[in-house]
Design an enzyme around this catalytic site. Structure first.
Site: not given
Ligand code: MEV
Length: 451
Positions: A395, A86, A298, A282
């Site tokens: 991003h 990513e 793992d 995530k």
């Molecule tokens: C993107 O890979 C992860 C985020 O969505 C985490 C978050 O929203 O805290 C930016």
């Protein structure tokens, strides 16, 4: 193409497997073959190693390997290895490392390192007390008769910590468990635990046939399965950062107190709203998984454990927490991480060996601390962006390169287009616009060239 099922695929040579695959699934077999071959390692020994990690290997699947320097953890400076696809994750991690380097670094503590496994079985007797009496008598045998398996682990300071008989017959008729608690030191321990459990089930099954505590008709069990649990709430590590509120900069013209208020509120949303909590966590796993993969651990086990832990109170919640007391900001998380620095592919995969050396060859406790810090650092960067500039600015800047690569832009075109996004957030359609302008083509011509 209609493909017929194939028998004995795994017994074919790599060449025969490849031939079958490309002939049956690809419009242009030569091109597919060339692609597969182009990812073979030039060193045949390394390729053989990869071939033998799994069954039916045809080639390798590349993933970018990056690093995030400047991580001060428990007063030791690390450069973190990260394997991840990513775009913005490594950049966010590196930013967080430098940010906290200027504010005292990260602290991490291992809370516990216990791992659990079960022999799941059915016993159809009527009085569970009798089974408990039988279990109490044979418990020493369960330990003694696995000495051959546990000797080396015990010598390294680990081994079996406890064995219990658990009655789960209120949940499933006649369902019981032998629950083992283990310390597997620097190995993740799956093979060790599973081998011990299978031996226990053998011993238990054999001894019960003559158990005087039980009625003759109750002297048998049906083993359902023997398996470790990847849920490791007692293999737990804590990571934290702390500094006075007025030392926190937002990276924009937002003042420290407003930034902290926004940050705390965002955290609270992740505590109470599962939809947000999943995305929040995530983001933590972006950092965790990148290190887990780089160090040959793992990631499926870690993911499963971490998310179960996030739901331990009956609702899925944020794994990280924040407190502000007397002007001091503290941001922390606890993660159940069962990691190995020996065993598995740790001594085989050249890039895993490289990652571990980069980290100073940590033991599993130190690696737990580093990985938990990676999760916290990643989460801090995400929340800092989300509560200030928004996530898309950073991003999309990182993702712009992927978009331009999709367009097959030249080096010069890439530099020129990136420059046009110096002061604005890129998007796919804006990138198309700039690309068309630069090449002097219409959007229709662009679309036609890509279909
Ligand atoms: C993107 O890979 C992860 C985020 O969505 C985490 C978050 O929203 O805290 C930016």
């Amino acid at each position: 193409m209609t493909v017929k099922p194939i028998k004995g695929f795994s017994k074919l040579t790599k060449e025969a497997k490849t031939e079958w695959l490309i002939d049956n699934y690809f419009e242009n077999p030569e091109e597919a073959l060339e692609l597969l071959k182009s990812y073979w390692h030039f060193d045949s020994n390394i390729q053989k190693l990869h071939d033998e990690f799994i069954e039916n290997t045809l080639t390798n699947y590349y993933m970018p390997f990056g690093v995030a320097p400047n991580f001060l953890i428990n007063n030791k400076l690390y450069c973190l290895p990260m394997a991840i696809e990513e775009s913005s994750v490594v950049a966010a991690m590196a930013k967080s490392g430098s940010y906290w380097l200027e504010r005292g670094g990260f602290k991490a503590t291992v809370i516990a390192t216990k791992k659990i496994g079960h022999v799941h079985f059915v016993w159809r007797g009527s009085d569970a007390n009798d089974l408990h009496k039988y279990f109490a008598r044979i418990k020493p045998a369960l330990i003694e008769e696995t000495n051959d398996i546990t000797r080396n682990m015990t010598a390294r300071g680990g081994g079996i910590l406890d064995i219990e008989l658990i009655d789960k017959s209120d949940l499933e008729p006649n369902y019981y468990q032998i629950k083992g608690t283990f310390d597997t030191q620097d190995s993740m321990g799956a093979n060790f635990i599973n081998t011990v459990l299978e031996k226990w089930s053998e011993i238990f099954e054999q001894y019960i046939t003559t158990a005087e505590e039980l009625k003759a008709e109750d002297r048998k069990i049906e083993v359902i399965m023997c398996i470790l649990s990847n849920y490791t709430p007692e293999c737990l590590v804590r990571a934290e950062v702390t500094c006075p509120v007025d030392q926190l900069t937002a990276g924009t013209d937002m003042d420290s107190q407003t930034f902290v208020d926004n940050f705390v509120r965002a955290l609270h949303v992740a505590e109470i709203e599962p939809y947000r909590a999943v995305t929040h966590n995530k983001g933590i796993m972006n950092g965790v998984d990148a290190l887990i993969i780089a160090t040959g651990n793992d990631f499926r086990a870690i993911e499963a454990s971490v998310h179960a832990f996030a739901a331990k109170d009956g609702q899925y919640k944020s794994l990280s927490h924040v407190s502000v007391e007397n002007g001091q900001f503290t941001f922390y998380l606890e993660l159940p991480l069962s990691l190995g620095t020996v065993g598995g592919i740790t001594s085989l995969h050249p890039m895993v060996k490289f990652s571990n050396e980069l980290l100073g060859n940590p033991n599993s406790r130190e690696l737990m601390q580093i990985v938990a810090v990676a999760g916290l650092a990643q989460n801090f960067s995400a929340l800092r962006s989300l509560t200030t500039t928004g996530i898309q600015k950073g991003h999309m800047k990182m993702h712009l390169m992927n978009i331009l690569n999709q367009f097959e832009a030249t080096l010069e075109e890439k530099a020129a287009i990136i420059n046009t996004f110096k002061d604005r957030v890129p998007s796919y359609s804006l990138a198309v616009e700039e690309f068309c302008k630069l090449r002097g083509i219409t959007k229709e011509e662009f679309a036609a060239s890509r279909s």
